[in-house]
Motif scaffolding. Sequence first.
Motif, PDB file in Angstrom:
ATOM      1  N   LEU A 147       2.430  -1.543  10.040  1.00 30.22           N
ATOM      2  CA  LEU A 147       1.035  -1.539   9.754  1.00 30.22           C
ATOM      3  C   LEU A 147       0.391  -0.361  10.591  1.00 30.22           C
ATOM      4  CD1 LEU A 147      -0.867  -3.118   8.296  1.00 30.22           C
ATOM      5  CD2 LEU A 147      -0.895  -4.885  10.267  1.00 30.22           C
TER       6      LEU A 147
ATOM      7  N   ALA B 166       1.383   2.806   8.498  1.00 27.03           N
ATOM      8  CA  ALA B 166       0.486   2.730   7.214  1.00 27.03           C
ATOM      9  C   ALA B 166      -0.806   2.950   7.202  1.00 27.03           C
ATOM     10  CB  ALA B 166       0.873   1.330   6.368  1.00 27.03           C
ATOM     11  N   SER B 167      -1.355   2.422   8.533  1.00 21.75           N
ATOM     12  CA  SER B 167      -2.834   2.788   8.539  1.00 21.75           C
ATOM     13  C   SER B 167      -3.039   4.222   9.075  1.00 21.75           C
ATOM     14  CB  SER B 167      -3.351   1.957   9.776  1.00 21.75           C
ATOM     15  OG  SER B 167      -3.136   0.601   9.358  1.00 21.75           O
TER      16      SER B 167
ATOM     17  N   ARG C 133      -2.176   6.616   6.318  1.00 18.83           N
ATOM     18  CA  ARG C 133      -3.044   6.018   4.816  1.00 18.83           C
ATOM     19  C   ARG C 133      -2.162   5.906   3.702  1.00 18.83           C
ATOM     20  NH1 ARG C 133      -7.435  10.657   4.713  1.00 18.83           N
ATOM     21  NH2 ARG C 133      -8.368   9.470   3.110  1.00 18.83           N
TER      22      ARG C 133
ATOM     23  N   ILE D 177      -1.052   2.909   1.973  1.00 23.63           N
ATOM     24  CA  ILE D 177      -1.424   2.160   1.278  1.00 23.63           C
ATOM     25  C   ILE D 177      -2.512   2.814   0.135  1.00 23.63           C
ATOM     26  CG2 ILE D 177      -2.495   0.077   0.383  1.00 23.63           C
ATOM     27  CD1 ILE D 177       0.054  -0.457   2.117  1.00 23.63           C
ATOM     28  N   GLU D 178      -3.324   3.488   0.825  1.00 20.19           N
ATOM     29  CA  GLU D 178      -4.689   4.145   0.070  1.00 20.19           C
ATOM     30  C   GLU D 178      -3.700   5.541  -0.862  1.00 20.19           C
ATOM     31  OE1 GLU D 178      -7.076   6.146   3.199  1.00 20.19           O
ATOM     32  OE2 GLU D 178      -8.340   6.991   1.719  1.00 20.19           O
TER      33      GLU D 178
ATOM     34  N   GLY E 229      -5.660  -1.931  11.043  1.00 20.22           N
ATOM     35  CA  GLY E 229      -4.668  -2.608  10.216  1.00 20.22           C
ATOM     36  C   GLY E 229      -4.363  -4.180  10.503  1.00 20.22           C
TER      37      GLY E 229
ATOM     38  N   THR F 150      -6.622  -1.467   6.447  1.00 22.28           N
ATOM     39  CA  THR F 150      -5.188  -1.825   5.746  1.00 22.28           C
ATOM     40  C   THR F 150      -4.971  -3.131   5.853  1.00 22.28           C
ATOM     41  OG1 THR F 150      -4.310   0.382   6.087  1.00 22.28           O
ATOM     42  CG2 THR F 150      -2.737  -1.346   5.503  1.00 22.28           C
ATOM     43  N   THR F 151      -5.026  -3.875   4.939  1.00 21.66           N
ATOM     44  CA  THR F 151      -4.892  -5.454   4.973  1.00 21.66           C
ATOM     45  C   THR F 151      -3.547  -5.937   4.287  1.00 21.66           C
ATOM     46  OG1 THR F 151      -6.208  -5.659   2.903  1.00 21.66           O
ATOM     47  CG2 THR F 151      -7.345  -5.997   5.205  1.00 21.66           C
TER      48      THR F 151
END
Length: 330
Positions: free
Chosen positions: A112, A115-116, A119, A121-122, A260, A282-283
């Motif tokens: 997380l 990923a945060s 970015r 997921i974005e 995140g 980010t969720t």
Amino acid sequence: MSLPKAYVGLPIQEAGLELLRGKADFEVWEKEGAPPREGLLRGLKDAEGFLSGLFTRVDEELLDAAPKLKVVSNYAVGYDNIDVPAATKRGIYVTNTPDVLTPATADLAFALLLASARRVIEANAFLRSGQWKAWGPELLVGVEVSGSALGIVGFGKIGQAMARRARGFDMDVLYFSATRRPELEQSLGAKYLPLDELLKESDFVSLHCNLTEQTRNLIGEKELRMMKKTAVLINTSRGPVVDQAALYRACAERWIWGAGLDVFVQEPIPLDDPLLTLPNVTTLPHIGSASRTARDDMARKSASNLLAALRGERPHDLVNPEVLGSVGKC
Ligand code: DGY
């Protein structure tokens, strides 16, 4: 000889169910989510053991409805869903599933964080929605992880595992916990700081504390405003440790760079929650311990704890040892 009755309040893995077969006369709630309250209370009427999910409130009402109960075995390391003093008062053991989910949860917290920061997921959504037209110097620029400072709040087993992962990324590790852990500072290369200082100095703040009355809303507006504008908050502990309305404002108004989150005040988080509109948040749906290994082990551990108590033995992962003074007395 008749077997002790037990109620399994969530569809745990076969690895746990096979331990129970032949040792307990048990019923399993097979559906998604918490069993409806009324049916659950009925199911517990004759039960000596309850294997519970973290979404079931084990309170005075439930305990009163289960007069034969000897043990509540939670399929989770956290047990904020259980009124432990109420169980202890009735001589009921409460157990949890520590250790087996430590690596998986720390891995997810680190995923997380990455990923945060970057970015991920974005960027995935950007590509799939056809917005990617060309490589560009400013395209989806994120935060550098390597060499940055990670502030860990709560330095139990998962917090320590997070520190080990951070060392692999050349991060400076700071920590805050209610009890300072000098013995770990050298081995993990971690520096203790009071919470305010940790918040001011960290590039990433990752929460790993239990939810208690002391940690509820531990991170609110005041704390979020102390963080760097470039900092990222990671929460894989429990949603209510953070004031979620304040976090929304912090991310929307860019007091901090982003967040995140694997946990929320209400789970599942309602789809109209404003947090879900923010690209810098980010969720994930509370999947910290969701690796095949960890979940099978959690099933085994929660089943073993339940069976030990039904046999009249001290369960391995007893969270209310003070009950030993009262067991058999009520
Ligand atoms: C726990 O164990 O407390 C997690 O939140 C679910 O694995």
